[in-house]
Write a protein that holds these residues in place. Sequence first.
Motif, PDB file in Angstrom:
ATOM      1  N   VAL A   1      26.712  33.208  28.927  1.00  0.00           N
ATOM      2  CA  VAL A   1      28.001  34.013  28.399  1.00  0.00           C
ATOM      3  C   VAL A   1      28.313  34.885  29.211  1.00  0.00           C
ATOM      4  CG1 VAL A   1      28.668  35.160  26.340  1.00  0.00           C
ATOM      5  CG2 VAL A   1      27.336  33.073  25.795  1.00  0.00           C
ATOM      6  N   VAL A   2      27.522  35.743  29.911  1.00  0.00           N
ATOM      7  CA  VAL A   2      27.863  36.787  30.785  1.00  0.00           C
ATOM      8  C   VAL A   2      28.486  36.166  31.985  1.00  0.00           C
ATOM      9  CG1 VAL A   2      26.797  38.724  32.238  1.00  0.00           C
ATOM     10  CG2 VAL A   2      26.112  38.560  29.677  1.00  0.00           C
ATOM     11  N   ALA A   3      27.817  35.181  32.684  1.00  0.00           N
ATOM     12  CA  ALA A   3      28.245  34.608  33.631  1.00  0.00           C
ATOM     13  C   ALA A   3      29.945  33.888  33.456  1.00  0.00           C
ATOM     14  CB  ALA A   3      27.497  33.482  34.187  1.00  0.00           C
ATOM     15  N   ALA A   4      29.763  33.333  32.567  1.00  0.00           N
ATOM     16  CA  ALA A   4      31.300  32.842  32.167  1.00  0.00           C
ATOM     17  C   ALA A   4      32.281  33.788  31.932  1.00  0.00           C
ATOM     18  CB  ALA A   4      31.030  31.799  31.000  1.00  0.00           C
ATOM     19  N   LEU A   5      32.061  34.917  31.199  1.00  0.00           N
ATOM     20  CA  LEU A   5      32.967  35.991  30.785  1.00  0.00           C
ATOM     21  C   LEU A   5      33.330  36.616  32.123  1.00  0.00           C
ATOM     22  CD1 LEU A   5      31.869  37.407  27.434  1.00  0.00           C
ATOM     23  CD2 LEU A   5      33.919  35.850  28.017  1.00  0.00           C
ATOM     24  N   LEU A   6      32.272  36.759  33.085  1.00  0.00           N
ATOM     25  CA  LEU A   6      32.497  37.644  34.477  1.00  0.00           C
ATOM     26  C   LEU A   6      33.319  36.810  35.177  1.00  0.00           C
ATOM     27  CD1 LEU A   6      31.546  40.237  35.915  1.00  0.00           C
ATOM     28  CD2 LEU A   6      29.809  38.893  36.725  1.00  0.00           C
ATOM     29  N   ALA A   7      33.133  35.432  35.301  1.00  0.00           N
ATOM     30  CA  ALA A   7      34.043  34.735  36.223  1.00  0.00           C
ATOM     31  C   ALA A   7      35.443  34.695  35.651  1.00  0.00           C
ATOM     32  CB  ALA A   7      33.391  33.404  36.194  1.00  0.00           C
ATOM     33  N   MET A   8      35.732  34.467  34.208  1.00  0.00           N
ATOM     34  CA  MET A   8      36.985  34.792  33.618  1.00  0.00           C
ATOM     35  C   MET A   8      37.567  35.811  34.093  1.00  0.00           C
ATOM     36  SD  MET A   8      39.014  32.878  32.119  1.00  0.00           S
ATOM     37  CE  MET A   8      40.607  33.658  32.145  1.00  0.00           C
ATOM     38  N   LEU A   9      36.722  36.994  33.991  1.00  0.00           N
ATOM     39  CA  LEU A   9      37.422  38.364  34.321  1.00  0.00           C
ATOM     40  C   LEU A   9      38.060  38.273  35.501  1.00  0.00           C
ATOM     41  CD1 LEU A   9      37.898  41.254  33.483  1.00  0.00           C
ATOM     42  CD2 LEU A   9      35.635  41.783  34.832  1.00  0.00           C
ATOM     43  N   PHE A  10      37.400  37.653  36.574  1.00  0.00           N
ATOM     44  CA  PHE A  10      37.837  37.854  37.585  1.00  0.00           C
ATOM     45  C   PHE A  10      39.024  36.920  37.966  1.00  0.00           C
ATOM     46  CE2 PHE A  10      33.629  39.237  38.620  1.00  0.00           C
ATOM     47  CZ  PHE A  10      33.895  40.616  38.704  1.00  0.00           C
ATOM     48  N   THR A  11      38.991  35.787  37.482  1.00  0.00           N
ATOM     49  CA  THR A  11      40.103  34.837  37.496  1.00  0.00           C
ATOM     50  C   THR A  11      41.339  35.472  36.782  1.00  0.00           C
ATOM     51  OG1 THR A  11      38.663  32.907  37.365  1.00  0.00           O
ATOM     52  CG2 THR A  11      41.161  32.569  36.771  1.00  0.00           C
ATOM     53  N   GLY A  12      41.193  35.931  35.477  1.00  0.00           N
ATOM     54  CA  GLY A  12      42.190  36.697  34.959  1.00  0.00           C
ATOM     55  C   GLY A  12      42.847  37.904  35.702  1.00  0.00           C
ATOM     56  N   VAL A  13      41.903  38.791  36.440  1.00  0.00           N
ATOM     57  CA  VAL A  13      42.590  39.525  37.262  1.00  0.00           C
ATOM     58  C   VAL A  13      43.302  39.380  38.547  1.00  0.00           C
ATOM     59  CG1 VAL A  13      41.886  41.542  38.828  1.00  0.00           C
ATOM     60  CG2 VAL A  13      40.880  41.451  36.690  1.00  0.00           C
ATOM     61  N   THR A  14      43.058  37.963  39.149  1.00  0.00           N
ATOM     62  CA  THR A  14      43.981  37.193  39.887  1.00  0.00           C
ATOM     63  C   THR A  14      45.174  36.787  39.489  1.00  0.00           C
ATOM     64  OG1 THR A  14      41.745  36.725  41.228  1.00  0.00           O
ATOM     65  CG2 THR A  14      43.593  35.483  41.609  1.00  0.00           C
ATOM     66  N   VAL A  15      44.999  36.178  38.269  1.00  0.00           N
ATOM     67  CA  VAL A  15      46.251  35.707  37.876  1.00  0.00           C
ATOM     68  C   VAL A  15      47.232  36.738  37.433  1.00  0.00           C
ATOM     69  CG1 VAL A  15      47.325  34.448  35.854  1.00  0.00           C
ATOM     70  CG2 VAL A  15      45.192  33.602  37.080  1.00  0.00           C
ATOM     71  N   VAL A  16      46.656  37.672  36.578  1.00  0.00           N
ATOM     72  CA  VAL A  16      47.662  38.767  36.246  1.00  0.00           C
ATOM     73  C   VAL A  16      48.377  39.505  37.563  1.00  0.00           C
ATOM     74  CG1 VAL A  16      47.771  41.202  34.945  1.00  0.00           C
ATOM     75  CG2 VAL A  16      46.599  39.091  34.023  1.00  0.00           C
ATOM     76  N   SER A  17      47.362  39.875  38.577  1.00  0.00           N
ATOM     77  CA  SER A  17      48.012  40.352  39.797  1.00  0.00           C
ATOM     78  C   SER A  17      49.090  39.579  40.522  1.00  0.00           C
ATOM     79  CB  SER A  17      46.641  40.699  40.766  1.00  0.00           C
ATOM     80  OG  SER A  17      46.276  39.637  41.223  1.00  0.00           O
ATOM     81  N   VAL A  18      48.926  38.312  40.511  1.00  0.00           N
ATOM     82  CA  VAL A  18      49.936  37.617  40.963  1.00  0.00           C
ATOM     83  C   VAL A  18      51.126  37.444  40.172  1.00  0.00           C
ATOM     84  CG1 VAL A  18      50.401  35.179  41.821  1.00  0.00           C
ATOM     85  CG2 VAL A  18      48.300  36.056  42.349  1.00  0.00           C
ATOM     86  N   ILE A  19      51.003  37.542  38.919  1.00  0.00           N
ATOM     87  CA  ILE A  19      52.196  37.445  37.992  1.00  0.00           C
ATOM     88  C   ILE A  19      53.043  38.702  38.120  1.00  0.00           C
ATOM     89  CG2 ILE A  19      52.824  37.629  35.531  1.00  0.00           C
ATOM     90  CD1 ILE A  19      50.755  35.507  34.972  1.00  0.00           C
ATOM     91  N   LEU A  20      52.107  40.076  38.205  1.00  0.00           N
ATOM     92  CA  LEU A  20      52.766  41.120  38.434  1.00  0.00           C
ATOM     93  C   LEU A  20      53.373  41.419  39.710  1.00  0.00           C
ATOM     94  CD1 LEU A  20      50.505  43.451  36.451  1.00  0.00           C
ATOM     95  CD2 LEU A  20      52.496  42.843  35.737  1.00  0.00           C
ATOM     96  N   ALA A  21      52.652  41.074  40.703  1.00  0.00           N
ATOM     97  CA  ALA A  21      53.185  41.072  42.246  1.00  0.00           C
ATOM     98  C   ALA A  21      54.330  40.158  42.554  1.00  0.00           C
ATOM     99  CB  ALA A  21      51.923  40.979  43.102  1.00  0.00           C
ATOM    100  N   ALA A  22      54.511  39.199  41.892  1.00  0.00           N
ATOM    101  CA  ALA A  22      55.594  38.217  42.289  1.00  0.00           C
ATOM    102  C   ALA A  22      56.717  38.867  42.053  1.00  0.00           C
ATOM    103  CB  ALA A  22      55.447  37.052  41.401  1.00  0.00           C
ATOM    104  N   ARG A  23      57.145  39.812  41.314  1.00  0.00           N
ATOM    105  CA  ARG A  23      58.495  40.698  40.873  1.00  0.00           C
ATOM    106  C   ARG A  23      58.721  41.534  42.203  1.00  0.00           C
ATOM    107  NH1 ARG A  23      59.258  38.627  36.082  1.00  0.00           N
ATOM    108  NH2 ARG A  23      57.783  38.261  34.455  1.00  0.00           N
TER     109      ARG A  23
END
Length: 144
Positions: free
Chosen positions: A48-70
């Motif tokens: 569970v910790v490994a899955a959540l940690l990997a999702m946290l990093f993917t989420g940060v990447t996705v959110v940063s690309v969405i924000l940065a695209a503007r």
Amino acid sequence: MTSTNQPASVPVMKRVLRWSLALTAAIAVVGGIVGWFVAGWAGVWSAVVAALLAMLFTGVTVVSVILAARFDAVMFMGIILGAWILKLLVFLAVLAIVKQLDFTHDWMLWSCMVVAIIGHLVIDLLVVASSRLGSMSDIKLPGE
């Protein structure tokens, strides 16, 4: 830009996020089941910790690309680089903390994290490769 004034990469990144959430749930469930047979509750918590940690990093990447695209190209790169440095520091800190805790199993933690990282990379590849996003999709021509 599209008629809703959002960059063309935003729907692609939202698709990546949806698939990544599904992968995270699958890794937590399957890894938890395997972890239960390998190491009991420590194996479940490690998955569970490994899955959540990997999702946290993917989420940060996705959110940063969405924000940065503007923003313009320089700001885009600054936001992406800043997010990358933040992820690296958080990753090292979280692993140092989790490694010292009694409720994790090293083998399950690392194996689930490797599977999650490879899975997220495959999702990124498949979603971006299957999206019909032109290389000049958000460009404005003179006179527009």
